[in-house]
Design a protein around this motif. Structure first.
Motif, PDB file in Angstrom:
ATOM      1  N   ARG A 164       0.846  -1.192   0.000  1.00 54.86           N
ATOM      2  CA  ARG A 164       0.000   0.000   0.000  1.00 54.86           C
ATOM      3  C   ARG A 164       0.889   1.252   0.000  1.00 54.86           C
ATOM      4  NH1 ARG A 164      -5.402  -0.585   1.239  1.00 54.86           N
ATOM      5  NH2 ARG A 164      -6.067  -2.634   2.002  1.00 54.86           N
ATOM      6  N   PRO A 165       0.314   2.412  -0.418  1.00 55.59           N
ATOM      7  CA  PRO A 165       1.073   3.657  -0.289  1.00 55.59           C
ATOM      8  C   PRO A 165       1.480   3.912   1.154  1.00 55.59           C
ATOM      9  CG  PRO A 165      -0.864   3.977  -1.675  1.00 55.59           C
ATOM     10  CD  PRO A 165      -0.987   2.602  -1.073  1.00 55.59           C
ATOM     11  N   ARG A 166       2.699   4.362   1.345  1.00 49.30           N
ATOM     12  CA  ARG A 166       3.219   4.598   2.682  1.00 49.30           C
ATOM     13  C   ARG A 166       2.393   5.658   3.411  1.00 49.30           C
ATOM     14  NH1 ARG A 166       7.818   3.128   5.067  1.00 49.30           N
ATOM     15  NH2 ARG A 166       8.570   2.244   3.102  1.00 49.30           N
ATOM     16  N   SER A 167       1.902   6.644   2.683  1.00 49.49           N
ATOM     17  CA  SER A 167       1.046   7.682   3.254  1.00 49.49           C
ATOM     18  C   SER A 167       0.192   8.263   2.144  1.00 49.49           C
ATOM     19  CB  SER A 167       1.882   8.783   3.915  1.00 49.49           C
ATOM     20  OG  SER A 167       2.553   9.557   2.937  1.00 49.49           O
ATOM     21  N   ALA A 168      -0.714   9.159   2.512  1.00 56.90           N
ATOM     22  CA  ALA A 168      -1.570   9.803   1.517  1.00 56.90           C
ATOM     23  C   ALA A 168      -0.782  10.786   0.656  1.00 56.90           C
ATOM     24  CB  ALA A 168      -2.714  10.518   2.222  1.00 56.90           C
ATOM     25  N   GLN A 169       0.418  11.160   1.102  1.00 57.30           N
ATOM     26  CA  GLN A 169       1.207  12.167   0.396  1.00 57.30           C
ATOM     27  C   GLN A 169       2.243  11.573  -0.554  1.00 57.30           C
ATOM     28  OE1 GLN A 169       0.706  12.474   3.940  1.00 57.30           O
ATOM     29  NE2 GLN A 169      -1.069  13.713   3.322  1.00 57.30           N
ATOM     30  N   THR A 170       2.306  10.238  -0.654  1.00 55.56           N
ATOM     31  CA  THR A 170       3.324   9.624  -1.499  1.00 55.56           C
ATOM     32  C   THR A 170       2.775   8.378  -2.186  1.00 55.56           C
ATOM     33  OG1 THR A 170       5.539   8.628  -1.535  1.00 55.56           O
ATOM     34  CG2 THR A 170       4.218   8.265   0.434  1.00 55.56           C
ATOM     35  N   GLN A 171       3.355   8.053  -3.323  1.00 51.03           N
ATOM     36  CA  GLN A 171       3.029   6.818  -4.026  1.00 51.03           C
ATOM     37  C   GLN A 171       4.012   5.696  -3.693  1.00 51.03           C
ATOM     38  OE1 GLN A 171       0.180   6.251  -5.914  1.00 51.03           O
ATOM     39  NE2 GLN A 171      -0.288   8.209  -4.918  1.00 51.03           N
ATOM     40  N   GLU A 172       4.996   5.999  -2.844  1.00 49.29           N
ATOM     41  CA  GLU A 172       5.935   4.971  -2.415  1.00 49.29           C
ATOM     42  C   GLU A 172       5.192   3.876  -1.668  1.00 49.29           C
ATOM     43  OE1 GLU A 172       9.901   4.453   0.427  1.00 49.29           O
ATOM     44  OE2 GLU A 172       8.948   6.429   0.177  1.00 49.29           O
TER      45      GLU A 172
END
Length: 371
Positions: A219-227
């Motif tokens: 899953r994305p690490r956070s809502a602010q990144t696609q990592e």
């Protein structure tokens, strides 16, 4: 009337619910042993602590659990933190002589739970857990009926706890999806409620097998990144067990149950009767009694809906005829703990009940390979 100070450790969703429950007690119950007051809130960061103070007007806020526990005007610490922080919070509260009301599950692992028990006993503090489903009016009625022999010999038990909302692969990581913070996935989050409820209603269980699955492994690490970050907790799980009479039982938990909101169901079948409950129809307990007379067109046989609604006994203030809401069982659970704090009888979960659930979780995850 004497007042008692409440400190809330963790002020996310469930921290808000616990604060609401304790603050509501004088308006739901008469003859309280104490009037509870929220006197302190602990959050993870100073900025969120200040925000909580601005929004609630609580007199003291902090981002230090030790600072909260050291307050002289606080008597009870409510632990509503992510699971990885339960141990430190329980130890800090116990060592400063505070009563403890802890959210589920008790700990990350059994050894932590046992350390908590040792410290609680050493410091002789009052301890309880917020397994609030014990206090749904329909469940309390089910407990009465089982204890009075309505079911007879139990043949089968099946519990399910279903959520949806995690099926979107773009939903970012949160502490509940991080094994190092949550300790487990849906079984720890939702299945712990069923484990406690079955033990409370029926008795001990022995696990036979367990399996789990992670449907979305990154899953994305956070809502602010696609990592992307790997997911190591169960999205779905099923545990098969036997009761003391060797009758079978199953607990299934899912956060991928498409269309479900917060649906906990319980089915108990026996030689003389059966019970069914579903949290999405919380005002009723379904009861089948084999002693009812069969006959043409069914006779008197069939599942009967008992109107449990809010039929809590005195000292409940609110008339029982009104529909029940989800928070009501939290209020009843908080009331029970306040009674326990005052030295009165309690039906709430104890430290040993929390340890039983922790044993259930640890054994299940070992069998699943999620350890």
């Amino acid at each position: 009337m004497k007042k008692v100070g409440i400190g809330i450790a963790g002020f996310g969703f469930i921290g808000n619910v616990h604060a609401l429950a304790f603050q509501s007690l004088p308006y739901y119950y008469t003859e309280l042993p104490y009037i509870p007051e929220i006197r302190g809130i602990c959050t993870s960061r100073p900025d969120t602590a200040i925000k909580a103070q601005q929004e609630t007007g609580v007199p003291f806020v902090t981002s230090s659990i030790d600072e909260l526990c050291e307050r002289k005007d606080i008597d009870i610490i409510v632990i509503a933190l992510p699971n990885a922080h339960h141990l430190k919070a329980v130890l800090s509260a116990a060592q400063t002589g505070k009563a403890i009301y802890c959210d589920k599950p008790l700990a990350m692992k059994l050894d932590e739970a046992l350390e908590m028990k040792q410290t609680i006993i050493k410091n002789q503090v009052v301890f309880g857990m917020s397994f609030q489903n014990r206090f749904v009016a329909a469940i309390l009625r089910a407990k009465q009926l089982i204890d009075n022999g309505l079911i007879g010999e139990i043949y089968r038990v099946r519990g399910t706890y279903l959520h949806s909302g995690y099926g979107d692969p773009t939903r970012p990581m949160s502490w509940r999806l991080r094994k190092e913070i949550a300790g487990g996935g849906v079984l720890a989050d939702l299945g712990s409620h069923l484990s406690d409820l079955i033990h409370y209603l029926i008795g001990n269980t022995t696990i036979v097998s367990a399996k789990g699955r992670t449907f979305i492994t990154e899953r994305p690490r956070s809502a602010q990144t696609q990592e992307l970050e790997k997911v190591y907790v169960d999205d779905w799980s099923q545990v098969d067990f036997v009761l003391e009479n060797q009758s079978p039982g199953t607990i299934e938990a899912s956060r991928f149950a498409t269309g479900s909101c917060d649906e906990m169901s319980l089915e108990i079948e026996g030689s003389l009767g059966a019970l069914r409950f579903n949290s999405m129809q919380p005002n009723f307990l379904e009861v089948f009694d084999t002693r009812k007379i069969p006959g043409a067109y069914g006779g008197e046989r069939g599942f009967q809906k008992i109107e449990s609604v809010q039929q809590y006994p005195y000292p409940n203030r609110i008339p029982g005829k009104f529909a029940v809401g989800w928070v009501r069982s939290h209020i009843a659970c908080a009331h029970d703990f306040l009674q326990k704090f005052a030295g009165k009888p309690s039906m709430g979960a104890t430290i040993d009940d929390g340890i039983k659930v922790q044993e259930f979780l640890d054994t299940s995850y070992q069998l699943m390979g999620y350890e």
